[in-house]
Motif scaffolding. Structure first.
Motif, PDB file in Angstrom:
ATOM      1  N   LEU A  59      41.651  49.879  60.502  1.00 12.51           N
ATOM      2  CA  LEU A  59      41.583  48.414  60.500  1.00 12.51           C
ATOM      3  C   LEU A  59      42.757  47.770  61.231  1.00 12.51           C
ATOM      4  CD1 LEU A  59      40.550  47.677  56.799  1.00 12.51           C
ATOM      5  CD2 LEU A  59      39.110  47.427  58.815  1.00 12.51           C
ATOM      6  N   ALA A  60      43.732  48.561  61.649  1.00 12.08           N
ATOM      7  CA  ALA A  60      44.996  48.015  62.140  1.00 12.08           C
ATOM      8  C   ALA A  60      44.843  47.170  63.402  1.00 12.08           C
ATOM      9  CB  ALA A  60      45.981  49.148  62.395  1.00 12.08           C
ATOM     10  N   THR A  61      43.745  47.326  64.138  1.00 14.23           N
ATOM     11  CA  THR A  61      43.554  46.536  65.352  1.00 14.23           C
ATOM     12  C   THR A  61      43.254  45.073  65.050  1.00 14.23           C
ATOM     13  OG1 THR A  61      41.263  47.316  65.354  1.00 14.23           O
ATOM     14  CG2 THR A  61      42.804  48.443  66.825  1.00 14.23           C
ATOM     15  N   SER A  62      42.916  44.772  63.798  1.00 12.39           N
ATOM     16  CA  SER A  62      42.561  43.409  63.414  1.00 12.39           C
ATOM     17  C   SER A  62      43.667  42.760  62.594  1.00 12.39           C
ATOM     18  CB  SER A  62      41.273  43.407  62.595  1.00 12.39           C
ATOM     19  OG  SER A  62      40.934  42.098  62.179  1.00 12.39           O
ATOM     20  N   THR A  63      43.826  41.450  62.754  1.00 16.99           N
ATOM     21  CA  THR A  63      44.817  40.708  61.970  1.00 16.99           C
ATOM     22  C   THR A  63      44.275  40.296  60.603  1.00 16.99           C
ATOM     23  OG1 THR A  63      44.130  38.638  63.009  1.00 16.99           O
ATOM     24  CG2 THR A  63      45.976  39.817  64.016  1.00 16.99           C
ATOM     25  N   VAL A  64      42.957  40.400  60.419  1.00 17.82           N
ATOM     26  CA  VAL A  64      42.337  40.106  59.120  1.00 17.82           C
ATOM     27  C   VAL A  64      41.449  41.286  58.741  1.00 17.82           C
ATOM     28  CG1 VAL A  64      42.426  37.601  59.312  1.00 17.82           C
ATOM     29  CG2 VAL A  64      40.468  38.808  60.248  1.00 17.82           C
ATOM     30  N   TRP A  65      41.525  41.696  57.478  1.00 13.73           N
ATOM     31  CA  TRP A  65      40.767  42.852  57.000  1.00 13.73           C
ATOM     32  C   TRP A  65      39.716  42.376  56.008  1.00 13.73           C
ATOM     33  CZ3 TRP A  65      45.512  46.455  55.696  1.00 13.73           C
ATOM     34  CH2 TRP A  65      46.169  46.784  56.901  1.00 13.73           C
ATOM     35  N   SER A  66      38.465  42.638  56.317  1.00 12.73           N
ATOM     36  CA  SER A  66      37.373  42.194  55.447  1.00 12.73           C
ATOM     37  C   SER A  66      36.437  43.366  55.164  1.00 12.73           C
ATOM     38  CB  SER A  66      36.586  41.068  56.119  1.00 12.73           C
ATOM     39  OG  SER A  66      35.915  41.560  57.273  1.00 12.73           O
ATOM     40  N   ASP A  67      35.598  43.184  54.144  1.00 12.04           N
ATOM     41  CA  ASP A  67      34.591  44.204  53.842  1.00 12.04           C
ATOM     42  C   ASP A  67      33.633  44.389  55.015  1.00 12.04           C
ATOM     43  OD1 ASP A  67      35.191  45.137  51.179  1.00 12.04           O
ATOM     44  OD2 ASP A  67      34.600  43.166  50.429  1.00 12.04           O
ATOM     45  N   ALA A  68      33.285  43.278  55.685  1.00  7.95           N
ATOM     46  CA  ALA A  68      32.349  43.353  56.810  1.00  7.95           C
ATOM     47  C   ALA A  68      32.923  44.200  57.940  1.00  7.95           C
ATOM     48  CB  ALA A  68      32.015  41.951  57.317  1.00  7.95           C
ATOM     49  N   LEU A  69      34.196  43.994  58.277  1.00 10.41           N
ATOM     50  CA  LEU A  69      34.827  44.787  59.332  1.00 10.41           C
ATOM     51  C   LEU A  69      34.977  46.238  58.897  1.00 10.41           C
ATOM     52  CD1 LEU A  69      36.239  45.108  62.036  1.00 10.41           C
ATOM     53  CD2 LEU A  69      38.358  44.315  60.962  1.00 10.41           C
ATOM     54  N   ALA A  70      35.355  46.446  57.642  1.00 15.42           N
ATOM     55  CA  ALA A  70      35.514  47.812  57.144  1.00 15.42           C
ATOM     56  C   ALA A  70      34.197  48.582  57.227  1.00 15.42           C
ATOM     57  CB  ALA A  70      36.028  47.786  55.705  1.00 15.42           C
ATOM     58  N   GLU A  71      33.094  47.925  56.845  1.00 13.57           N
ATOM     59  CA  GLU A  71      31.783  48.573  56.939  1.00 13.57           C
ATOM     60  C   GLU A  71      31.412  48.851  58.392  1.00 13.57           C
ATOM     61  OE1 GLU A  71      29.131  45.952  54.948  1.00 13.57           O
ATOM     62  OE2 GLU A  71      29.700  46.626  52.932  1.00 13.57           O
ATOM     63  N   ARG A  72      31.771  47.942  59.277  1.00 15.93           N
ATOM     64  CA  ARG A  72      31.456  48.125  60.698  1.00 15.93           C
ATOM     65  C   ARG A  72      32.177  49.357  61.254  1.00 15.93           C
ATOM     66  NH1 ARG A  72      29.265  44.832  64.627  1.00 15.93           N
ATOM     67  NH2 ARG A  72      28.985  43.206  63.074  1.00 15.93           N
ATOM     68  N   ILE A  73      33.385  49.614  60.740  1.00 20.06           N
ATOM     69  CA  ILE A  73      34.184  50.730  61.254  1.00 20.06           C
ATOM     70  C   ILE A  73      33.836  52.052  60.579  1.00 20.06           C
ATOM     71  CG2 ILE A  73      36.536  51.666  61.309  1.00 20.06           C
ATOM     72  CD1 ILE A  73      37.556  48.914  61.985  1.00 20.06           C
ATOM     73  N   THR A  74      33.675  52.030  59.252  1.00 17.94           N
ATOM     74  CA  THR A  74      33.539  53.295  58.515  1.00 17.94           C
ATOM     75  C   THR A  74      32.150  53.537  57.942  1.00 17.94           C
ATOM     76  OG1 THR A  74      34.241  52.313  56.415  1.00 17.94           O
ATOM     77  CG2 THR A  74      35.965  53.185  57.848  1.00 17.94           C
ATOM     78  N   GLY A  75      31.322  52.510  57.872  1.00 14.86           N
ATOM     79  CA  GLY A  75      30.009  52.672  57.260  1.00 14.86           C
ATOM     80  C   GLY A  75      30.062  52.418  55.769  1.00 14.86           C
ATOM     81  N   VAL A  76      30.678  53.334  55.022  1.00 20.20           N
ATOM     82  CA  VAL A  76      30.822  53.196  53.566  1.00 20.20           C
ATOM     83  C   VAL A  76      32.310  53.045  53.254  1.00 20.20           C
ATOM     84  CG1 VAL A  76      30.434  54.254  51.319  1.00 20.20           C
ATOM     85  CG2 VAL A  76      28.778  54.607  53.166  1.00 20.20           C
TER      86      VAL A  76
END
Length: 285
Positions: A24-41
């Protein structure tokens, strides 16, 4: 120091949360939506785990976390050691930025990832939206740092057209400001971003290059029109406007722009009666 405390706190995180925040470090804001986009679960309760960890991370709006820059810097240093994962994170973050409407940040991530096809697509769409509002200076600001020669055609040709047209508009706006006394032309360094002659010459050079790359597009007629106006050939400019507008709404923004210019040029060539006839034609189209 604080950096050492951050590293120790990161090392105490559960493995799955530690792996997630690194991505998530590339983003300045960490959200569930971004986390799911990156990792799936995503790990269950990962946000609360971070808030309880002692790291300088606070909760923002919309269920997002906002990490301190030192946290991101530590994670980014680690993420860059895995170029493939770093690029995937950049692309996922760019997609998320587009969903949030943060187009400039999306472009920065795509540029960093060297994702030339995606960068071209997003840049074309964004600059067209800016053109619709006649935000010419923003078009110049957005396209200036972009490596246009690396972008694929036909996007490269389109963007050179748009940038060249925007530069000519900015140069004319600056001349109007100087003439009206709203800005001072004293001590302007030749070749600087405040020099209208430099900006106009740069715009015309880009337009000529664009005409070689994309001579048949609707925006190409706008470029030819701009060059004709620069040469005070109003008849030729009117003809280019009519030819471009006659292509129909291939690109609605440029179709409307050409229609407005056509009415203006007809007024100069044939008077208000001719302009009125064109205006009725445009209204019925």
């Amino acid at each position: 120091g604080l950096t050492g405390l951050i590293h120790r706190a990161l090392d105490k995180l559960p493995k799955d949360v530690r792996e997630l925040v690194t991505q998530l470090a590339t983003s300045t804001v960490w959200s569930d939506a971004l986390a799911e986009r990156i990792t799936g679960v995503t790990p269950e309760g990962w946000q609360q785990t971070l808030l309880d960890s002692g790291l300088p991370i606070h909760r923002g709006g919309l269920g997002e976390l906002r990490p301190h820059n030192l946290v991101r810097e530590a994670l980014l240093k680690e993420l860059r050691n895995n170029p493939a994962q770093y690029r995937r994170s950049l692309l996922a973050t760019a997609d998320h930025c587009q969903l949030r409407g943060d187009m400039r940040q999306a472009l920065n991530h795509l540029l960093e990832a060297k994702a030339w096809h995606q960068l071209a697509r997003v840049l074309c769409a964004y600059t067209t939206n800016l053109v619709a509002d006649q935000r010419w200076q923003e078009v110049v600001d957005i396209t200036d740092p972009m490596p246009l020669p690396k972008l694929p055609n036909p996007s490269r040709g389109y963007l050179k057209h748009v940038t060249g047209i925007a530069l000519v508009h900015v140069a004319r706006d600056l001349r109007s400001l100087y003439a009206a006394g709203y800005a001072s032309q004293v001590d302007i360094e030749p070749g600087s971003q405040a020099d209208p002659a430099y900006l106009e010459a740069k715009g015309q050079k880009l337009i000529k290059t664009a005409l070689e790359l994309a001579p048949d597009s609707q925006v190409a007629h706008v470029s030819r029109l701009m060059l004709a106006v620069q040469q005070n050939d109003i008849m030729a400019a009117r003809d280019h406007a009519r030819a471009g507008w006659g292509l129909g709404p291939r690109d609605p923004v440029w179709h409307l722009y050409l229609g407005l210019l056509l009415a203006t040029l007809e007024a100069l060539v044939g008077g208000f009666a001719a302009a009125g006839a064109v205006a009725r034609e445009i209204r019925l189209a």
